[in-house]
Scaffold this motif. Structure first.
Motif, mmCIF file in Angstrom:
data_model
loop_
_atom_site.group_PDB
_atom_site.id
_atom_site.type_symbol
_atom_site.label_atom_id
_atom_site.label_comp_id
_atom_site.label_asym_id
_atom_site.label_seq_id
_atom_site.Cartn_x
_atom_site.Cartn_y
_atom_site.Cartn_z
ATOM 1 N N VAL A 247 0.855 -1.183 0.000
ATOM 2 C CA VAL A 247 0.000 0.000 0.000
ATOM 3 C C VAL A 247 0.897 1.240 0.000
ATOM 4 C CG1 VAL A 247 -1.840 1.234 1.176
ATOM 5 C CG2 VAL A 247 -1.734 -1.243 1.300
ATOM 6 N N TYR A 249 1.069 4.257 0.999
ATOM 7 C CA TYR A 249 0.682 5.363 1.864
ATOM 8 C C TYR A 249 1.912 5.858 2.610
ATOM 9 C CZ TYR A 249 -1.304 7.980 5.710
ATOM 10 O OH TYR A 249 -1.584 8.953 6.618
ATOM 11 N N VAL A 251 2.982 9.570 4.733
ATOM 12 C CA VAL A 251 2.510 10.898 5.136
ATOM 13 C C VAL A 251 3.272 11.985 4.385
ATOM 14 C CG1 VAL A 251 1.978 12.364 7.107
ATOM 15 C CG2 VAL A 251 2.065 9.918 7.394
ATOM 16 N N MET A 254 1.304 12.078 1.028
ATOM 17 C CA MET A 254 -0.129 12.334 1.074
ATOM 18 C C MET A 254 -0.462 13.643 1.781
ATOM 19 S SD MET A 254 -1.153 9.854 -0.631
ATOM 20 C CE MET A 254 -2.865 9.388 -0.489
ATOM 21 N N HIS A 255 0.256 13.971 2.819
ATOM 22 C CA HIS A 255 0.030 15.229 3.543
ATOM 23 C C HIS A 255 1.374 15.914 3.711
ATOM 24 C CE1 HIS A 255 -3.955 13.771 4.702
ATOM 25 N NE2 HIS A 255 -3.367 12.627 4.893
ATOM 26 N N ALA A 348 0.424 14.981 11.684
ATOM 27 C CA ALA A 348 1.113 13.703 11.574
ATOM 28 C C ALA A 348 2.382 13.871 10.772
ATOM 29 C CB ALA A 348 0.213 12.672 10.903
ATOM 30 N N GLU A 355 3.047 6.449 10.660
ATOM 31 C CA GLU A 355 2.437 7.744 10.920
ATOM 32 C C GLU A 355 2.484 8.068 12.406
ATOM 33 O OE1 GLU A 355 -1.356 8.358 9.151
ATOM 34 O OE2 GLU A 355 -1.928 9.829 10.659
#
Lengths: 412, 166
Positions: A247, A249, A251, A254-255, A348, A355
């Motif tokens: 996956v 993902y 941080v 994504m952010h 985060a 995270e």
């Protein structure tokens, strides 16, 4: 009557019937792994239900080094919480420190300069490398390969020397301040980072060659402690362990925080979520971290190494000694006599293990009303029994070291 | 792409009066909802075809001693990986009857988070498979993060110091 199974005994016996239990009824052993077992790299207890050498079930006991960080944090001014965060993931404490400082800055609405952001990125990526060095070399140790561990650890030492130049401390760093850094990078820091950029990739390749296509290492790790992507998401996995399951993902992507959007890097992904994939993902992440550091160092903008947050950033000493305003601010900052705006904020960062979140509630007082740490280890360690079920005891050991469970972060 | 406006409209259209308040703080939507609908809401959010809040980021408790009948709060941080959006959901419980249904069947990751919240705040998650103390000693019979417990126990005498006091 022979060959009778345990279920049969429970379900199908008539009252008063006499059976002779013979060899088929298994006797299970309960094995106490830990809390101070040298192979668990920290204080973890697992009570394993064993059938011979096969693990049937496990129950964890955690909390051996619980230090009530959330309660402590409710009784301290904001700048005094930074040293608490050091003691969570002590393998990459600068990420924790900077994550906390960014949470406060988000609450205060402070916008940091590009130079501060880039300096932070350099330090956080160095911390990520030192975190992954520990994890990956220890996987090697647990499979019987001590050489790589001893060889690659000299670079962790070099990273610690950089911390030492920046903030004076090595393990529990308390690096940076709310608003930036207490001092600029000195020429030694720059030259030491350049040294790492030059020498570490070679050493990393040598270390990788020791293990990654090594038949013994592959046999010990492929398919061991695997978890599917769906299950990993359900269990709240983040970080390298989730990416090993496939996956993407992160941080940082994504952010984006601290100007991570300026840098060019890729996210390595695994497919099976097993120990081998976790090793490979961490290995490639170190290469990517080096790439980020290289870009950040090359493009390090000119400017100030901190922004102006008089309520939290100590004034320069010559002002403190010569002006009344400087003296007043110095005392106000040190005593923590500053009211924080009301609000709730969740911030985060991508820690070494995933995270790392800070949920801060401020009621307008001088201390946090409530501070909750989302500790990635605490959340993904609950999947451990499921991951080791049906495997051998020695596989359970490397599964734990490849998950990189850090006791300080687990127990808070 | 689902942004905060779409999100707040969709959720309030579905749950109406049970959404007690919606705020946006620091870019994240903040819902206070009726505690009776929490399971329905989380189930709906998780299985919604566009929202897909598939990830429970964190679950924690908060104690507000001055709010009568709403002393305890449970805060859920949800994250939708498909839309890259986070939301925060608060529910409030009276401390006299701090019961809320567990969400472990929706998000298995809630297991230890709920145990931690139970330990520190005394929130009872009904239906939880193994609701017992996780970090502290097993026989601890109080909930240390409640505000009535000070950090330092001033009645202790074993730490008295001639020069520095307690």
């Amino acid at each position: 009557m022979t060959n009778i199974s345990e279920d049969k005994i429970k379900n199908q016996l008539n009252p008063g019937e006499i059976v002779h239990l013979e060899d088929d009824l298994k006797i299970y052993n309960y094995l106490n792994l830990g809390p101070t077992h040298p192979a668990t790299h920290g204080i973890f207890q697992n009570v394993l239900k064993m059938d011979g050498e096969v693990i049937l079930d496990a129950e964890q006991t955690i909390g051996y080094i619980h230090r009530a960080f959330e309660k402590l944090a409710e009784n301290r001014p904001f700048y005094q919480i930074t040293p608490i965060t050091d003691r969570m993931n002590y393998c990459s404490s600068p990420i924790n420190n900077i994550g906390w400082q960014m949470t406060v800055e988000k609450l205060l609405g402070v916008k940091t300069t590009k130079r501060v952001d880039y300096m932070r990125v350099i330090i956080m990526e160095l911390a990520r490398i030192s975190d992954h060095i520990i994890c990956n070399s220890v996987i090697g140790v647990d499979t019987g390969a001590l050489t790589g561990f001893l060889y690659i650890f000299q670079f962790r030492e070099k990273i610690y020397e950089i911390y030492e130049q920046i903030c004076g401390a090595r393990l529990t760093t308390n690096i940076g301040r709310i608003g930036g850094f207490e001092r600029d990078f000195n020429p030694t820091v720059i030259s030491k980072i350049e040294e790492i950029l030059k020498e570490f990739p070679k050493a990393l390749i040598e270390f990788e060659k020791l293990l990654i296509r090594n038949r013994i290492f592959m046999d010990r790790t492929i398919g061991v402690g695997s978890i599917s992507a769906e299950r990993a998401l359900e269990y709240g996995f983040t970080g390298p362990n989730l990416r090993a399951a496939g996956v993407d993902y992160d941080v940082r992507v994504m952010h984006p925080y601290s100007s991570y959007e300026d840098f060019d890097f890729i996210l390595p992904l695994g497919t099976n979520g097993d120990t081998y994939d976790r090793f490979c993902v961490r290995q490639e992440e170190m290469v990517q971290s080096l790439k980020i550091i290289e870009q950040a160092l090359k493009n390090l903008p000119e400017g100030d190494y901190h922004v102006d947050v008089p309520e939290f950033y100590l004034p320069p000493k010559d002002e403190v000694y010569t002006t009344i305003e400087g003296l007043i601010w110095h005392f106000k900052v040190v005593y923590g006599e500053i009211n924080i705006p009301k609000g709730q904020v969740y911030h985060a960062v991508e820690g070494g293990n995933g995270e790392l979140g800070f949920y801060l509630i401020s009621d307008g007082g001088r201390q946090p009303y409530r501070l909750h740490f989302r500790r990635p280890c605490f959340i993904y360690y609950q999947a451990y029994p499921e991951m080791i079920k049906g495997s051998l005891l020695s596989d359970a050991i490397i599964t734990m070291s490849s998950m990189n469970v850090i006791a300080g972060e687990l127990d808070a | 792409m689902v942004d905060n406006n779409v999100l707040s409209d969709t959720i309030s259209a579905q749950f109406g009066d049970d959404i007690l308040s919606i705020e946006e703080s620091y870019g994240m939507l903040d819902f206070i909802v009726n505690k009776d609908i929490i399971i329905d809401l989380l189930k709906w959010l998780k299985n919604h075809e566009t929202l897909k809040f598939n990830f429970l980021t964190s679950l924690c408790g908060v104690h507000y001693p001055e709010k009568e009948d709403h002393e305890l709060s449970v805060v859920y941080h949800l994250y939708s990986m498909y839309n890259n959006v986070r939301i925060r959901i608060h529910i409030f419980l009276p401390i006299a009857k701090p019961e809320v249904p567990t969400v472990t069947h929706l998000y298995p990751t809630a297991n230890w988070m709920e145990r931690e919240t139970f330990e520190f705040f005394g929130v009872i998650f009904t239906g939880h498979p193994n609701l017992k103390i996780i970090l502290n000693v097993e026989d601890m019979d109080y909930h240390p993060l409640l505000k009535q417990y000070p950090l330092v126990d001033n009645t202790r005498t074993d730490k008295d110091d001639k020069y520095f006091g307690r």
